[in-house]
Scaffold this motif. Structure first.
Motif, mmCIF file in Angstrom:
data_model
loop_
_atom_site.group_PDB
_atom_site.id
_atom_site.type_symbol
_atom_site.label_atom_id
_atom_site.label_comp_id
_atom_site.label_asym_id
_atom_site.label_seq_id
_atom_site.Cartn_x
_atom_site.Cartn_y
_atom_site.Cartn_z
ATOM 1 N N GLU A 198 -1.092 -15.121 44.518
ATOM 2 C CA GLU A 198 -0.229 -15.277 43.350
ATOM 3 C C GLU A 198 0.071 -13.904 42.749
ATOM 4 O O GLU A 198 -0.769 -13.011 42.774
ATOM 5 C CB GLU A 198 -0.905 -16.162 42.292
ATOM 6 C CG GLU A 198 -1.278 -17.549 42.806
ATOM 7 C CD GLU A 198 -2.112 -18.321 41.794
ATOM 8 O OE1 GLU A 198 -2.399 -17.766 40.720
ATOM 9 O OE2 GLU A 198 -2.485 -19.469 42.092
ATOM 10 N N CYS A 199 1.268 -13.775 42.223
ATOM 11 C CA CYS A 199 1.664 -12.553 41.513
ATOM 12 C C CYS A 199 1.620 -12.824 40.011
ATOM 13 O O CYS A 199 2.249 -13.774 39.538
ATOM 14 C CB CYS A 199 3.069 -12.111 41.930
ATOM 15 S SG CYS A 199 3.216 -11.637 43.670
ATOM 16 N N LYS A 200 0.870 -12.005 39.282
ATOM 17 C CA LYS A 200 0.733 -12.177 37.839
ATOM 18 C C LYS A 200 1.023 -10.854 37.147
ATOM 19 O O LYS A 200 0.954 -9.788 37.762
ATOM 20 C CB LYS A 200 -0.683 -12.651 37.479
ATOM 21 C CG LYS A 200 -1.083 -13.983 38.103
ATOM 22 C CD LYS A 200 -2.505 -14.368 37.702
ATOM 23 C CE LYS A 200 -2.918 -15.699 38.296
ATOM 24 N NZ LYS A 200 -4.311 -16.071 37.911
ATOM 25 N N SER A 201 1.314 -10.936 35.848
ATOM 26 C CA SER A 201 1.574 -9.717 35.082
ATOM 27 C C SER A 201 0.949 -9.828 33.699
ATOM 28 O O SER A 201 0.746 -10.929 33.168
ATOM 29 C CB SER A 201 3.080 -9.459 34.970
ATOM 30 O OG SER A 201 3.723 -10.502 34.262
ATOM 31 N N TYR A 202 0.637 -8.662 33.122
ATOM 32 C CA TYR A 202 0.025 -8.577 31.798
ATOM 33 C C TYR A 202 0.728 -7.491 30.996
ATOM 34 O O TYR A 202 1.068 -6.434 31.529
ATOM 35 C CB TYR A 202 -1.474 -8.248 31.912
ATOM 36 C CG TYR A 202 -2.283 -9.264 32.689
ATOM 37 C CD1 TYR A 202 -2.877 -10.338 32.055
ATOM 38 C CD2 TYR A 202 -2.451 -9.129 34.071
ATOM 39 C CE1 TYR A 202 -3.620 -11.274 32.766
ATOM 40 C CE2 TYR A 202 -3.196 -10.060 34.792
ATOM 41 C CZ TYR A 202 -3.779 -11.128 34.133
ATOM 42 O OH TYR A 202 -4.506 -12.047 34.837
ATOM 43 N N SER A 228 0.874 -5.435 36.787
ATOM 44 C CA SER A 228 1.132 -6.555 37.696
ATOM 45 C C SER A 228 0.058 -6.544 38.775
ATOM 46 O O SER A 228 -0.336 -5.480 39.262
ATOM 47 C CB SER A 228 2.525 -6.456 38.316
ATOM 48 O OG SER A 228 2.662 -5.270 39.081
ATOM 49 N N SER A 283 -3.070 -11.690 42.990
ATOM 50 C CA SER A 283 -4.305 -12.436 42.786
ATOM 51 C C SER A 283 -4.630 -13.324 43.987
ATOM 52 O O SER A 283 -3.743 -13.974 44.555
ATOM 53 C CB SER A 283 -4.174 -13.294 41.520
ATOM 54 O OG SER A 283 -5.223 -14.213 41.413
#
Length: 340
Positions: free
Chosen positions: A256-260, A323, A326
């Protein structure tokens, strides 16, 4: 006369080269990149207003060059052109200075796109054909530009109205909950930043609606391209050598691609670790008691959770927009078991 007309026609490529020097698509692309660089509603509206105006000026410059060329280097069926018309002092446009000829041509081209008028008129068949075509294109272009600008302004107003409503609801909630005023100010500032288009949270592939419309085969290739290069631990590198198709399938199914955004909490201390991840962009600050370190692009964090039960002993904060790629521990186990 016919030979002279053909000689003049041979000079037309010089004027056509001017059109090739000004690439309107490149002008539009430059404005789009500038808008992305300074992303805010005000800059967005300003540039969306300036972009068609600059394109209009460039197009009118080209039309002015064409109109001048039609009057000077093309044959005429009436033996006169617009340049042979007299100005107020008895001289003709052909006898005036080059600057006056250009500004007159530019003025004429502007009147073809707007309701304005001037004293220059076509004097032969070719000039009338050019005049007709310019009026037709100008009528469509002018109405299209006005409608697009109106739609953009309405869209900006709607976004602003929605933002104000969200912030008003937040302020009412903070007041009714008796939250400390100083802390309320901090929360409101963070909310304003999050609601603005200046948010520093990176965009990931799941945020792009157009990607969901792509064929599944292209989505597989795109997700693999985005994620595989960030799985930089020996296990995944060896898996790619042995079974590259299997690793590609794993990237599509599990990764999974996530961002903060800056100051977002990536994970808390003394909590169960459920994912390992590689940092695609940004910097993460890891703190445990008196120990602090920074993890950057290319680092892989929390790998032990892929092989055993693991708890975080510190907390991680995004220092800038981050980014990550995950790898959920539960999906990793089930998919690897299937490919063994």
């Amino acid at each position: 006369k016919e030979g002279t007309g053909l000689l003049r026609m041979s000079k037309m490529p010089r004027f056509l080269r001017l059109a090739r020097l000004l690439r309107l698509a490149k002008v539009s692309e430059t404005f789009t990149r500038f808008t992305d660089l300074f992303a805010s509603d005000s800059v967005d509206v300003l540039l969306d207003t300036a972009k068609p105006l600059i394109i209009i000026i460039v197009v009118n410059h080209l039309v002015a060059c064409l109109w001048y060329a039609v009057g000077t280097v093309t044959p005429t069926d009436t033996d006169i052109s617009w340049l042979d018309e007299q100005i107020g002092d008895g001289t003709t446009y052909a006898e005036s200075s080059g600057l006056y000829q250009y500004t007159t041509s530019l003025h004429w081209s502007m009147t073809q796109m707007t309701p304005g008028s001037m004293q220059v008129f076509p004097n032969n068949s070719l000039e009338r054909i050019v005049n007709f075509l310019c009026l037709l294109v100008g009528m469509m272009a002018f109405s299209s530009i006005i409608s697009s600008l109106s739609a953009k302004l309405v869209q900006s107003q709607n976004r602003q109205k929605e933002r104000v409503q969200h912030l008003s609801a937040l302020r009412r909630f903070l007041r009714s909950s008796s939250v400390n005023p100083r802390f309320s100010v901090i929360i409101e500032r963070a909310a304003v930043e999050a609601l603005s288009s200046r948010s520093q949270k990176p965009v990931v592939v799941s945020d792009i609606h157009a990607v969901k419309l792509l064929p599944s085969s292209l989505q597989l290739r795109l997700r693999t391209e985005l994620t595989k290069k960030h799985l930089q631990i020996p296990f995944f590198r060896m898996w790619g050598v042995i079974d590259d198709n299997g690793l590609s399938s794993f990237c599509h199914e599990a990764v999974e691609c996530k961002s903060y955004a800056p100051d977002d909490l990536v994970f808390m201390s003394q909590t169960n670790c459920t994912q390992a991840f590689g940092i695609a962009t940004g910097v993460i600050s890891y703190n445990s008691n008196d120990y602090q370190t920074f993890c950057r692009e290319g680092d892989f964090m929390c790998e032990p959770t892929l092989w055993m039960k693991w708890n975080h002993v510190g907390q991680a904060l995004a220092k800038v927009g981050v980014s990550i790629v995950s790898v959920p521990a539960d999906k990793f186990g089930s998919i690897v078991t299937r490919h063994r």
